[in-house]
Design a protein around this motif. Structure first.
Motif, short mmCIF file in Angstrom:
data_model
loop_
_atom_site.label_atom_id
_atom_site.label_comp_id
_atom_site.label_asym_id
_atom_site.label_seq_id
_atom_site.Cartn_x
_atom_site.Cartn_y
_atom_site.Cartn_z
N ILE A 6 45.46 22.53 36.86
CA ILE A 6 44.53 23.38 36.11
C ILE A 6 43.24 22.60 35.82
CG2 ILE A 6 44.14 24.48 33.87
CD1 ILE A 6 47.11 25.36 34.01
N SER A 10 39.83 23.84 37.37
CA SER A 10 38.82 24.23 36.38
C SER A 10 37.52 23.45 36.59
CB SER A 10 39.34 24.02 34.96
OG SER A 10 40.44 24.86 34.71
N LEU A 13 35.92 25.07 39.50
CA LEU A 13 35.35 26.36 39.10
C LEU A 13 34.06 26.17 38.31
CD1 LEU A 13 35.59 29.43 38.95
CD2 LEU A 13 37.00 29.14 36.91
N ALA A 14 34.02 25.16 37.45
CA ALA A 14 32.79 24.87 36.71
C ALA A 14 31.66 24.54 37.66
CB ALA A 14 33.04 23.71 35.73
N LEU A 66 39.96 18.36 30.37
CA LEU A 66 41.22 19.10 30.37
C LEU A 66 42.43 18.22 30.67
CD1 LEU A 66 40.09 22.40 32.10
CD2 LEU A 66 40.58 22.02 29.66
#
Length: 129
Positions: A6, A10, A13-14, A66
């Motif tokens: 994740i 993530s 994706l950012a 994260l």
């Protein structure tokens, strides 16, 4: 394992969001730089590299944020993923992009991603002290 995946996804994706938003704004401001199938003009490539650096820093930072146990490791995993994506993109794009641009993206952006992860790890270490 799931949290690691994740974190890396993530971070990616950012990066996609930053590049997508910047490209969209650039299209609105300079539509002549997007001629369709023609090779992209030099000024566009220069601006693209600049906001790709911001995206890479952001992606590495998000991945590290994260994954607080091993933040730089997760930024490094994202960097390897970005390197693979860059190589695939260069092969698929062929001569539609200048070789210098493809090499710059493939070599520099993974290093910038790790720098973003390192920045997050360093800032969280300072906050803990």
């Amino acid at each position: 394992m799931l949290r690691s995946a994740i974190a890396v996804l993530s971070g990616y994706l950012a990066m996609v969001v930053v590049v997508g938003l910047c490209t969209y704004v650039l299209m609105l401001l300079t539509p002549s730089w997007f001629p369709g199938a023609a090779p992209p003009p030099g000024p566009y490539l220069a601006v693209n590299v600049a906001y790709s650096v911001v995206a890479a820093l952001t992606g590495g930072y998000v991945a590290a944020w994260l994954a607080p146990r091993r933040p730089v490791k997760h930024a490094l995993l994202l960097a390897v993923f970005a390197l693979v994506i860059s190589i695939v993109s260069a092969v698929l794009q062929g001569d539609r992009q200048p070789r210098w641009y493809q090499v710059l993206v493939a070599v520099c952006m993974p290093m910038v991603i790790v720098l973003g992860g390192w920045a997050r790890a360093r800032s969280s270490t300072r906050a803990a002290n």
